[in-house]
Write an enzyme that holds these catalytic residues in place. Structure first.
Site, PDB file in Angstrom:
ATOM      1  N   GLU A 114       4.337 102.008   7.994  1.00  0.00           N
ATOM      2  CA  GLU A 114       5.044 101.333   6.895  1.00  0.00           C
ATOM      3  C   GLU A 114       4.337 101.669   5.591  1.00  0.00           C
ATOM      4  O   GLU A 114       3.136 101.513   5.478  1.00  0.00           O
ATOM      5  CB  GLU A 114       5.060  99.822   7.142  1.00  0.00           C
ATOM      6  CG  GLU A 114       5.525  98.977   5.979  1.00  0.00           C
ATOM      7  CD  GLU A 114       6.906  99.353   5.434  1.00  0.00           C
ATOM      8  OE1 GLU A 114       7.872  99.351   6.215  1.00  0.00           O
ATOM      9  OE2 GLU A 114       7.000  99.681   4.229  1.00  0.00           O
ATOM     10  N   THR A 117      14.652  96.339   2.293  1.00  0.00           N
ATOM     11  CA  THR A 117      15.910  95.599   2.212  1.00  0.00           C
ATOM     12  C   THR A 117      15.859  94.292   3.014  1.00  0.00           C
ATOM     13  O   THR A 117      16.505  93.313   2.657  1.00  0.00           O
ATOM     14  CB  THR A 117      17.049  96.490   2.733  1.00  0.00           C
ATOM     15  OG1 THR A 117      17.119  97.630   1.886  1.00  0.00           O
ATOM     16  CG2 THR A 117      18.382  95.774   2.719  1.00  0.00           C
ATOM     17  N   SER A 119      21.370  88.451   2.081  1.00  0.00           N
ATOM     18  CA  SER A 119      21.965  87.106   2.080  1.00  0.00           C
ATOM     19  C   SER A 119      21.416  86.209   3.182  1.00  0.00           C
ATOM     20  O   SER A 119      21.668  85.011   3.169  1.00  0.00           O
ATOM     21  CB  SER A 119      23.487  87.190   2.240  1.00  0.00           C
ATOM     22  OG  SER A 119      24.031  88.144   1.376  1.00  0.00           O
ATOM     23  N   HIS A 138      25.855  86.952  10.653  1.00  0.00           N
ATOM     24  CA  HIS A 138      27.313  87.050  10.669  1.00  0.00           C
ATOM     25  C   HIS A 138      27.853  86.838  12.066  1.00  0.00           C
ATOM     26  O   HIS A 138      27.231  87.224  13.050  1.00  0.00           O
ATOM     27  CB  HIS A 138      27.739  88.436  10.169  1.00  0.00           C
ATOM     28  CG  HIS A 138      27.447  88.649   8.715  1.00  0.00           C
ATOM     29  ND1 HIS A 138      28.152  88.019   7.715  1.00  0.00           N
ATOM     30  CD2 HIS A 138      26.523  89.423   8.088  1.00  0.00           C
ATOM     31  CE1 HIS A 138      27.681  88.399   6.539  1.00  0.00           C
ATOM     32  NE2 HIS A 138      26.682  89.255   6.733  1.00  0.00           N
ATOM     33  N   ILE A 160      21.593 101.422   8.118  1.00  0.00           N
ATOM     34  CA  ILE A 160      21.723 100.038   8.582  1.00  0.00           C
ATOM     35  C   ILE A 160      21.943  99.119   7.379  1.00  0.00           C
ATOM     36  O   ILE A 160      21.015  98.482   6.883  1.00  0.00           O
ATOM     37  CB  ILE A 160      20.481  99.595   9.396  1.00  0.00           C
ATOM     38  CG1 ILE A 160      20.133 100.607  10.472  1.00  0.00           C
ATOM     39  CG2 ILE A 160      20.711  98.213   9.990  1.00  0.00           C
ATOM     40  CD1 ILE A 160      21.070 100.635  11.658  1.00  0.00           C
ATOM     41  N   CYS A 204       5.572  72.376  -4.965  1.00  0.00           N
ATOM     42  CA  CYS A 204       7.036  72.305  -4.894  1.00  0.00           C
ATOM     43  C   CYS A 204       7.519  72.316  -3.451  1.00  0.00           C
ATOM     44  O   CYS A 204       8.439  71.608  -3.101  1.00  0.00           O
ATOM     45  CB  CYS A 204       7.672  73.465  -5.641  1.00  0.00           C
ATOM     46  SG  CYS A 204       7.195  73.586  -7.361  1.00  0.00           S
TER      47      CYS A 204
HETATM   48  C1  LIG Z   1      22.624  92.701  -0.810  1.00  0.00           C
HETATM   49  C2  LIG Z   1      22.483  92.734   0.677  1.00  0.00           C
HETATM   50  C3  LIG Z   1      22.944  91.681   1.455  1.00  0.00           C
HETATM   51  C4  LIG Z   1      22.853  91.705   2.836  1.00  0.00           C
HETATM   52  N1  LIG Z   1      23.215  90.622   3.547  1.00  0.00           N
HETATM   53  C5  LIG Z   1      23.111  90.635   4.895  1.00  0.00           C
HETATM   54  C6  LIG Z   1      23.446  89.509   5.661  1.00  0.00           C
HETATM   55  O1  LIG Z   1      23.752  88.454   5.123  1.00  0.00           O
HETATM   56  N2  LIG Z   1      23.416  89.583   7.010  1.00  0.00           N
HETATM   57  C7  LIG Z   1      23.057  90.714   7.631  1.00  0.00           C
HETATM   58  O2  LIG Z   1      23.078  90.737   8.836  1.00  0.00           O
HETATM   59  N3  LIG Z   1      22.661  91.797   6.936  1.00  0.00           N
HETATM   60  C8  LIG Z   1      22.676  91.772   5.586  1.00  0.00           C
HETATM   61  N4  LIG Z   1      22.301  92.870   4.863  1.00  0.00           N
HETATM   62  C9  LIG Z   1      21.815  94.017   5.556  1.00  0.00           C
HETATM   63  C10 LIG Z   1      20.371  93.894   6.001  1.00  0.00           C
HETATM   64  O3  LIG Z   1      19.595  93.306   5.003  1.00  0.00           O
HETATM   65  C11 LIG Z   1      19.854  95.277   6.301  1.00  0.00           C
HETATM   66  O4  LIG Z   1      20.730  95.913   7.156  1.00  0.00           O
HETATM   67  C12 LIG Z   1      18.503  95.253   6.973  1.00  0.00           C
HETATM   68  O5  LIG Z   1      17.580  94.456   6.282  1.00  0.00           O
HETATM   69  C13 LIG Z   1      17.993  96.663   7.079  1.00  0.00           C
HETATM   70  O6  LIG Z   1      16.735  96.620   7.689  1.00  0.00           O
HETATM   71  P1  LIG Z   1      15.948  97.960   7.914  1.00  0.00           P
HETATM   72  O7  LIG Z   1      14.754  97.578   8.657  1.00  0.00           O
HETATM   73  O8  LIG Z   1      16.847  98.959   8.471  1.00  0.00           O
HETATM   74  O9  LIG Z   1      15.606  98.464   6.443  1.00  0.00           O
HETATM   75  P2  LIG Z   1      14.426  97.992   5.487  1.00  0.00           P
HETATM   76  O10 LIG Z   1      14.214  96.549   5.552  1.00  0.00           O
HETATM   77  O11 LIG Z   1      14.690  98.593   4.158  1.00  0.00           O
HETATM   78  O12 LIG Z   1      13.169  98.638   6.122  1.00  0.00           O
HETATM   79  C14 LIG Z   1      12.854 100.003   5.964  1.00  0.00           C
HETATM   80  C15 LIG Z   1      11.370 100.108   5.857  1.00  0.00           C
HETATM   81  O13 LIG Z   1      11.003 101.481   5.886  1.00  0.00           O
HETATM   82  C16 LIG Z   1       9.921 101.651   5.030  1.00  0.00           C
HETATM   83  N5  LIG Z   1       9.836 103.051   4.661  1.00  0.00           N
HETATM   84  C17 LIG Z   1      10.731 103.768   3.953  1.00  0.00           C
HETATM   85  N6  LIG Z   1      10.277 105.007   3.761  1.00  0.00           N
HETATM   86  C18 LIG Z   1       9.078 105.089   4.369  1.00  0.00           C
HETATM   87  C19 LIG Z   1       8.124 106.133   4.502  1.00  0.00           C
HETATM   88  N7  LIG Z   1       8.307 107.320   3.953  1.00  0.00           N
HETATM   89  N8  LIG Z   1       7.005 105.890   5.206  1.00  0.00           N
HETATM   90  C20 LIG Z   1       6.792 104.659   5.746  1.00  0.00           C
HETATM   91  N9  LIG Z   1       7.668 103.654   5.635  1.00  0.00           N
HETATM   92  C21 LIG Z   1       8.795 103.860   4.955  1.00  0.00           C
HETATM   93  C22 LIG Z   1      10.281 100.763   3.877  1.00  0.00           C
HETATM   94  O14 LIG Z   1       9.148 100.448   3.077  1.00  0.00           O
HETATM   95  C23 LIG Z   1      10.866  99.553   4.556  1.00  0.00           C
HETATM   96  O15 LIG Z   1       9.895  98.569   4.819  1.00  0.00           O
HETATM   97  C24 LIG Z   1      22.340  92.833   3.462  1.00  0.00           C
HETATM   98  C25 LIG Z   1      21.848  93.876   2.679  1.00  0.00           C
HETATM   99  C26 LIG Z   1      21.897  93.822   1.297  1.00  0.00           C
HETATM  100  C27 LIG Z   1      21.296  94.898   0.480  1.00  0.00           C
END
Ligand SMILES: Cc1cc2nc3c(=O)[nH]c(=O)nc-3n(C[C@H](O)[C@H](O)[C@H](O)COP(=O)(O)OP(=O)(O)OC[C@H]3O[C@@H](n4cnc5c(N)ncnc54)[C@H](O)[C@@H]3O)c2cc1C
Ligand SMILES: Cc1cc2nc3c(=O)[nH]c(=O)nc-3n(C[C@H](O)[C@H](O)[C@H](O)COP(=O)(O)OP(=O)(O)OC[C@H]3O[C@@H](n4cnc5c(N)ncnc54)[C@H](O)[C@@H]3O)c2cc1C
Lengths: 482, 430
Positions: free
Chosen positions: A31, A40, A45, A49, A339, A405
């Site tokens: 990470e 993300t 939110s 879902h 994702i 708080c």
């Molecule tokens: C506005 C918004 C609202 C949403 N609302 C919902 C909701 O209500 N319900 C729901 O189910 N989903 C929701 N989603 C979707 C959900 O938040 C995402 O699908 C989910 O968090 C994605 O997780 P992830 O682990 O794939 O990505 P991330 O959480 O982005 O994790 C990716 C990780 O990879 C790391 N990384 C990237 N590049 C490198 C690198 N080169 N070397 C090492 N590490 C790296 C990053 O630092 C990060 O920690 C929402 C998304 C958004 C933006």
């Protein structure tokens, strides 16, 4: 040689790590940030879902419905805050009834349980604050709200407790497909912390997942970050609505949701705007203003009680669906890419699915000593007086208030620092304990948290950061620069 | 059964709590307990090491800690009990209007205290960035002015070196000077309103004397920097406080201090069900500074934000005195009820009601105006009859105003009235 290396410790990477930790494998998570859940997964939110939204037959639909079921269970075994508060999709214009009916049908074919169409009377009885413009609504009782940080952290901690190694502050820079002398495939990862060779790579890099995919495959992915901004309101507004209120997309746009958070605040968002910079989580004046207006369409008496605002980035892949599975022309390289929403909900199901693929590739067996539970950090704010007294008896630091708080004590902060994958940053403490999440937004607790962190980490207060390298708070002593 | 008992429980050991305790003791009340969550008495004054305190009370210029020390000495001399490191987490009412205060500290754990009366003296907190809706990134380097003050004055550490201050509240003004003394460069103070939120003397002594520009009708419209603040964009605002496109100027800096208003800390009062004034975010109180919950009094910044601690001490003494009378059972409510109404530029008043039976010979009514006024008058009417008309050269939202109601005069107008409720109106007039 590492068995499995996961890139990214968001909810996806952490959920995969947790499922892989059931297997007899050497698993490593890389990470780039200083903590898990810095992408993300920390800015969304927080809705679990129910699954009526995704097109039938898509991966989004499949993993959403499965993930929803799993989160109901996991919130107990892994002890993270979740509440089944129900989701309601509002139709605010008469001509939109057909839209609600279509959504109902879609939900049914996705296998969403308990869906029901609410007529105005029943809707207003359930949610008296809803706008009188509402015509009808879709009700999904299995929709819920979750603490996205603590869910991600729970997955990661449990994975670590089961032997997964997390390397934070380690950025993957390049990936090369390699073949060893005996002809087997492996991957060489160039990272900010050195070279890592691994049999399997799992690409869970969020908005960067196309970059890594494209390093090893001819079948290119393309991700566009789509920004979503939010307003978070004071707990005084937290019980304005019980369910999560969505708006049926209309000619006015996609609409925003108004929801209580699992901790009792009120949240309004998100906007949707495509951006170039995958790190651009800034908020904008227009965005924040539009949120208020749009939120007020669902709840007319939306109070002006914002305590903070933030933005997150959806990893939108051109194909519109999640990209999950072993890459055709890169054996041993598994994508969990694109994702976007409902990725938080889907995570545990994606985790199990990806772990299954790895199990087949590496022929791994189940561990006998897998620990499938994890205990969260106790909360003085939520505890009963008896529980409070017991906590204080176990450590008087639970009677020393650090965040006024949210009523967070030194005991909770020490717990957050000293546990598996403990907090190393002020934001890390905040996401684990809620210190600084309340209405004064660290005005009171910052100067109390920093010394606790410094002491526990054995460094000077000047070394303490908000969220990673460069995010320092203190610039030397007074009169230094005179 | 509660773990402890005290006739009068005072929540908060700042200047308000201390003055209230000292005054209740002067009235002969023995059984008093002060609860303070910090490790020392004195409240926010401990970090206000600048001078300018006590000009009214002691006729000399003291620093914050010096001013506090005078009151702490009274507490020590009078042997009034206090508990430090003790956070009050709940107040409720038991049978017969008895007050039950729940608190905790590392020595005694969680405990309850039963009391006859409670004085709320919890002070206030600063408005955070989120409440101001400032867009941009959310890096380290954005502090409330009070947090910066704590770092510089208590810890001797610098929260930053190149500083922009948003909001011309007194703490921000004081910090502009302090940070400059300690080696930082303060680029400017931006203020959304067309007038300053702070005291005139602070603008002169903290900005003008150091050539720090005060940009009235300006606000921060963007914050740059993903990890640490790298700069802020400031724009001019129109009469509706909306940024004017094209007026943006970028300031390279590593720190943004916010001094945009204080909010009384009334979480406990809200839990207890005390009725709140939405203008002050403090309780509605009567002439005795008693809230809507009988036996619960409020004073100091938790009641309404003061600019001078001297007024806090005065107000708190009154609360202490009245709480003692309440405990003695002497707060009868015969006489008339007067509602105080504020209008035409006067935003609120403390108190909002007066029971003439409990009115002292002279009663100070404090309030703020909502705009800057020059060469106007403050007019006060009782049931439509003018009580006074005071010429005012300047009035500004940053400076608290007051009028003094004379009991004899009020009684003269009301005497023989057979209506029980009456009205006083305070307004700005030409
Ligand atoms: C506005 C918004 C609202 C949403 N609302 C919902 C909701 O209500 N319900 C729901 O189910 N989903 C929701 N989603 C979707 C959900 O938040 C995402 O699908 C989910 O968090 C994605 O997780 P992830 O682990 O794939 O990505 P991330 O959480 O982005 O994790 C990716 C990780 O990879 C790391 N990384 C990237 N590049 C490198 C690198 N080169 N070397 C090492 N590490 C790296 C990053 O630092 C990060 O920690 C929402 C998304 C958004 C933006
Ligand atoms: C930065 C700053 C600069 C100022 N400069 C000047 C100046 O130059 N001249 C001047 O005359 N005045 C000045 N003032 C104003 C003056 O200091 C205040 O008006 C005065 O301190 C208010 O007193 P208080 O007792 O109401 O509040 P505080 O001083 O804030 O005291 C409240 C106390 O209550 C405690 N408390 C709160 N909640 C709880 C709880 N739940 N349990 C236990 N304890 C609790 C707090 O820890 C605190 O000690 C300044 C104020 C500030 C903030």
């Amino acid at each position: 040689m590492q068995d499995v290396t996961i890139i990214g410790a968001g909810v996806t990477g952490s959920a995969i790590a947790r499922e892989l930790s059931r297997l007899d494998l050497d698993v490593l998570v890389l990470e780039k940030e200083s903590d898990v859940c810095e992408g993300t997964s920390k800015a969304n939110s927080g809705i679990v879902h129910s699954g009526y939204d995704a097109k039938p037959g898509t991966l989004k639909a499949k993993f959403n419905v499965e993930g929803n079921k799993l989160i109901h269970e996991l919130s107990k075994t892994l002890d993270f805050p979740f509440k089944e508060n129900g989701s309601i999709v509002l139709e605010l214009e008469e001509e939109g009834r057909a839209g609600i009916e279509a959504l109902y049908e879609r939900g049914k074919s996705n296998g969403v349980p308990g869906l029901r169409i609410l007529e105005k009377d029943e809707l207003l009885k359930m949610e008296p604050s809803v706008s009188s413009n509402a015509v009808c609504a879709l009700y999904a009782p299995t929709g819920g709200i979750v603490c996205p940080f603590n869910m991600t952290i729970a997955f990661a901690e449990n994975a670590a407790d089961n032997g997964v190694t997390f390397k934070l502050d380690t950025e993957v820079k390049n990936i090369e497909k390699k073949t060893s002398e005996d002809g087997t495939n492996y991957y060489r990862l160039e990272t900010s912390g050195g070279i890592i060779d691994t049999k399997v790579v799992i690409n869970a890099a969020g908005v960067y997942s196309d970059v890594f995919h494209n390093m090893v495959s001819e079948y290119k992915l393309h991700i566009t970050p789509r920004k979503g901004e939010y307003l978070l309101m004071d707990k005084m507004a937290g019980d304005l609505v019980k369910a999560t209120l969505f708006q049926l997309p209309s000619k006015l746009g996609k609409g925003v949701l108004v929801t209580p958070t699992v901790h009792g605040n009120l949240m309004v968002g998100p906007t949707a705007e495509e951006v170039e910079d995958p790190e651009d989580t800034s908020t904008s004046a227009e965005g924040l203003a539009s949120l208020f207006d749009k939120g007020a369409m669902s709840v007319e008496k939306l109070p002006r009680l914002t305590i903070t605002s933030f933005a997150g980035l959806r990893a939108h892949e051109d194909g519109g669906d999640f990209v999950i599975g072993e890459v055709k022309d890169a054996p041993g390289f598994i994508d969990a890419a694109g994702i976007e929403s409902p990725g938080l909900t889907a995570a545990p199901a994606v985790g199990a699915y990806v772990a299954g693929i790895v199990k087949d590739i590496l022929g791994a067996s189940e561990k006998k000593d897998f620990i499938d539970t994890r205990k969260g950090i106790p909360s003085m704010a939520l505890a009963s007086d008896e529980e409070r007294a017991a906590l204080i008896a176990s450590d008087p630091a639970y009677a020393h208030v650090i965040c006024r708080c949210e009523l967070v004590t030194e005991g909770e902060i020490k717990n957050a620092i000293n546990r598996t994958l403990g907090a190393r940053t002020v934001d890390g403490i905040k996401r684990r304990t809620r210190a600084g999440m309340g209405r004064c937004q660290t005005g009171f607790c910052l100067a109390r948290t920093i010394p606790l962190l410094a002491e526990a980490l054995g460094v000077d207060e000047e070394e303490i950061v908000k969220s990673g390298n460069g995010a320092y708070y203190i610039e030397g002593k007074i009169k230094d620069s005179l | 059964m509660a773990d402890r008992k005290a006739e009068l429980i005072i929540i908060g050991g700042g200047p308000a709590g201390l003055a209230a305790a000292a005054s209740a003791r002067k009235e002969g009340l023995q059984d008093i307990l002060i609860l303070e969550r910090d490790t020392r008495l004195g409240g926010i004054l401990n970090q206000c090491i600048h001078n300018g305190f006590g000009l009214h009370t002691f006729k000399e210029e003291l620093t914050g800690p010096e001013y506090a020390a005078r009151f702490i000495k009274q507490i020590e001399d009078e042997k009034i009990p206090y508990m430090l490191d003790t956070m009050v987490i709940d107040i409720s009412e038991g049978e017969g209007g008895i007050k039950i205060v729940t608190a905790m500290n590392p020595k005694e754990g969680l405990f309850t205290i039963e009391g006859k009366a409670v004085i709320l003296a919890m002070g206030c907190r600063e408005r955070p960035r989120g409440a101001l809706n400032i867009p941009g990134y959310r890096p380290a380097g954005i502090y409330s002015a009070g947090t910066a003050q704590y770092y510089v004055n208590i810890e001797g550490r610098m929260p930053g070196k190149k500083v922009v201050i948003l909001g011309s509240g007194d703490i921000g003004l004081i910090m502009a000077r302090r940070m400059t003394y300690e080696g930082a460069k303060v680029l400017c103070v931006a203020e959304l309103q067309p007038y300053s939120g702070g005291l005139k003397r602070n603008i002169v002594q903290c900005l003008d004397d150091f050539d720090i520009p005060l940009l009235l009708s300006h606000t921060v419209v963007d914050i740059k920097g993903k990890k640490r603040v790298e700069g802020v964009t400031i724009a001019e605002v129109d009469e509706n406080r909306k940024p004017i496109p094209g007026t943006e100027v970028f300031y390279e800096c590593d720190t943004l201090l916010l001094s945009c208003g204080l909010i009384p800390e009334n979480e406990l009062s809200n839990k207890l069900g005390v009725k709140m004034n939405p203008v002050t975010n403090g309780a509605f109180v009567n002439e005795s500074l008693e809230t809507s919950v009988p036996g619960v009094f409020a004073c100091g910044n938790v009641l309404h934000v003061h600019d001078l601690v001297d007024y806090v001490s005065g107000e708190a003494s009154l609360a202490g005195k009245n709480a003692a009378a309440y405990i003695r059972g002497e707060s009868g409510s015969d006489g008339y009820l007067i509602n105080i109404k504020t209008e035409n530029g006067v935003r609120y008043s403390v108190p909002t009601t007066v029971r003439t039976g409990n009115m002292p010979d002279t009663l100070t009514v404090r309030f703020r105006v909502g705009n800057e006024y020059r060469d106007t008058n403050l007019a006060v009417y009782l049931d439509g009859k003018q009580l006074m008309k005071l010429p005012k050269r300047v009035m500004a939202p940053g400076e608290m105003e007051q009028i003094i109601l004379v009991k004899a005069k009020v009684n003269e107008i009301l005497k023989d009235s057979d209506v029980s409720e009456h009205e006083i109106v305070i307004r700005v007039e030409d």
